[in-house]
Design a protein around this motif. Structure first.
Motif, PDB file in Angstrom:
ATOM      1  N   GLY A  89      50.843  30.366  28.960  1.00 43.26           N
ATOM      2  CA  GLY A  89      51.242  30.595  30.339  1.00 43.26           C
ATOM      3  C   GLY A  89      50.062  30.917  31.236  1.00 43.26           C
ATOM      4  O   GLY A  89      48.986  31.304  30.772  1.00 43.26           O
ATOM      5  N   GLU A  90      50.279  30.751  32.525  1.00 44.18           N
ATOM      6  CA  GLU A  90      49.267  31.080  33.530  1.00 44.18           C
ATOM      7  C   GLU A  90      49.565  32.474  34.072  1.00 44.18           C
ATOM      8  O   GLU A  90      50.541  32.679  34.792  1.00 44.18           O
ATOM      9  N   CYS A  91      48.735  33.450  33.708  1.00 42.03           N
ATOM     10  CA  CYS A  91      48.973  34.831  34.111  1.00 42.03           C
ATOM     11  C   CYS A  91      47.647  35.479  34.476  1.00 42.03           C
ATOM     12  O   CYS A  91      46.721  35.509  33.658  1.00 42.03           O
ATOM     13  N   ASP A  92      47.545  35.992  35.691  1.00 38.01           N
ATOM     14  CA  ASP A  92      46.296  36.567  36.183  1.00 38.01           C
ATOM     15  C   ASP A  92      46.612  37.873  36.903  1.00 38.01           C
ATOM     16  O   ASP A  92      47.757  38.312  36.946  1.00 38.01           O
ATOM     17  N   TRP A  93      45.576  38.479  37.499  1.00 37.11           N
ATOM     18  CA  TRP A  93      45.777  39.712  38.251  1.00 37.11           C
ATOM     19  C   TRP A  93      44.848  39.703  39.458  1.00 37.11           C
ATOM     20  O   TRP A  93      43.857  38.973  39.506  1.00 37.11           O
ATOM     21  N   ALA A  94      45.197  40.522  40.457  1.00 36.28           N
ATOM     22  CA  ALA A  94      44.404  40.595  41.680  1.00 36.28           C
ATOM     23  C   ALA A  94      44.680  41.916  42.376  1.00 36.28           C
ATOM     24  O   ALA A  94      45.668  42.597  42.095  1.00 36.28           O
ATOM     25  N   PRO A 130      46.451  47.387  44.037  1.00 36.83           N
ATOM     26  CA  PRO A 130      45.161  47.721  44.650  1.00 36.83           C
ATOM     27  C   PRO A 130      44.118  48.181  43.636  1.00 36.83           C
ATOM     28  O   PRO A 130      42.928  47.902  43.790  1.00 36.83           O
ATOM     29  N   ASP A 131      44.562  48.901  42.622  1.00 36.06           N
ATOM     30  CA  ASP A 131      43.698  49.247  41.496  1.00 36.06           C
ATOM     31  C   ASP A 131      43.941  48.177  40.443  1.00 36.06           C
ATOM     32  O   ASP A 131      45.023  48.103  39.859  1.00 36.06           O
ATOM     33  N   SER A 132      42.957  47.348  40.192  1.00 39.41           N
ATOM     34  CA  SER A 132      43.191  46.181  39.346  1.00 39.41           C
ATOM     35  C   SER A 132      43.509  46.530  37.896  1.00 39.41           C
ATOM     36  O   SER A 132      44.065  45.704  37.173  1.00 39.41           O
ATOM     37  N   ASP A 133      43.189  47.759  37.461  1.00 39.36           N
ATOM     38  CA  ASP A 133      43.399  48.104  36.051  1.00 39.36           C
ATOM     39  C   ASP A 133      44.856  47.987  35.608  1.00 39.36           C
ATOM     40  O   ASP A 133      45.138  47.389  34.560  1.00 39.36           O
ATOM     41  N   PRO A 134      45.827  48.557  36.348  1.00 35.36           N
ATOM     42  CA  PRO A 134      47.230  48.395  35.910  1.00 35.36           C
ATOM     43  C   PRO A 134      47.662  46.945  35.878  1.00 35.36           C
ATOM     44  O   PRO A 134      48.377  46.519  34.961  1.00 35.36           O
TER      45      PRO A 134
END
Length: 228
Positions: free
Chosen positions: A66-71, A47-51
């Motif tokens: 590699g394909e690596c993202d965040w949400a 929920p907090d995108s920073d971590p």
């Protein structure tokens, strides 16, 4: 299969899939590492995108191709992994269940009383995985996996020169096959131990594995190994 674990080796290369990993902690980072090593796409979710962003950027350094993202919340994917403690896994199941329709949902938790680390908190005739399945409904296929593996060894996919064994339970054969292929692609060995109700025994095994770490001075570097 109900009582006997089955391991089927495969020379096939697993088709790349998109994986949400909810919880960018030690286990989430370790599972993401194995998934990226197997050529899959990963999205770290918090929920907090920073971590999540911090872990994703770290993994991008290790896997530049590699394909690596965040949400902040689970996105459209083939698989979502709940790399969370029991209460957190239940909360995500309740809040995101509808958006997970059509996906395989992997529960890795061991439902332990974290205040005392003494005993499981689910009834003896249930498991965390079965509770999650009831919450999300039949449009989501829940699979229990990774609850008997520790993060440090999972990061490399092996322990003491042996590939890690990942025990898998679920009611949907296609969902279990998908997770088994993910495990193989990460250089580990999947074992199908039966239907989702076998998660009860897997969670008891996970609790025991945790409980013996300090008395046996294992330092979270032990693994459960099957020699068929």
């Amino acid at each position: 299969m109900d009582t006997t674990a089955s391991y089927v080796p495969s020379d096939r290369k697993a088709a790349a899939v998109k994986i949400n990993i909810v919880g960018p902690g030690k286990m989430g980072r370790a599972i993401a590492t194995r998934a990226l090593a197997g050529g899959h796409g990963v999205c770290l979710v918090h929920p907090d995108s920073d971590p999540a962003r911090a872990v994703a950027e770290e993994l991008k350094q290790r896997f530049p191709d590699g394909e690596c993202d965040w949400a902040a919340s689970p996105e459209a994917a083939d698989v979502t992994v709940l790399a969370l403690w029991y209460e957190g896994a239940l909360e995500v199941a309740r809040s995101s269940g509808a958006s997970l329709a059509g996906q395989v949902l992997v529960d890795i938790c061991n439902p332990i009383d974290v205040s005392t680390m003494d005993g499981r908190v689910t009834p003896p005739d249930s498991s965390a995985a079965e509770e999650i399945q009831q919450i999300v409904g039949t449009d989501v296929k829940v699979v229990k996996a990774f609850n008997t593996t520790f993060a440090d060894l999972l990061t490399t996919g092996e322990g003491h020169d042996f590939p890690l064994d990942v025990l898998i339970a679920g009611d949907d054969s296609a969902a279990k096959d998908k997770i088994a292929e993910l495990v193989r692609s990460g250089s580990m060995r999947p074992f199908d131990v039966g239907p989702l109700r076998r998660a009860r025994e897997l969670e008891a095994m996970g609790f025991l594995h945790i409980a013996i770490q300090q008395p046996l001075e294992l330092n979270w570097h032990s693994s459960i190994k099957i020699f068929p």
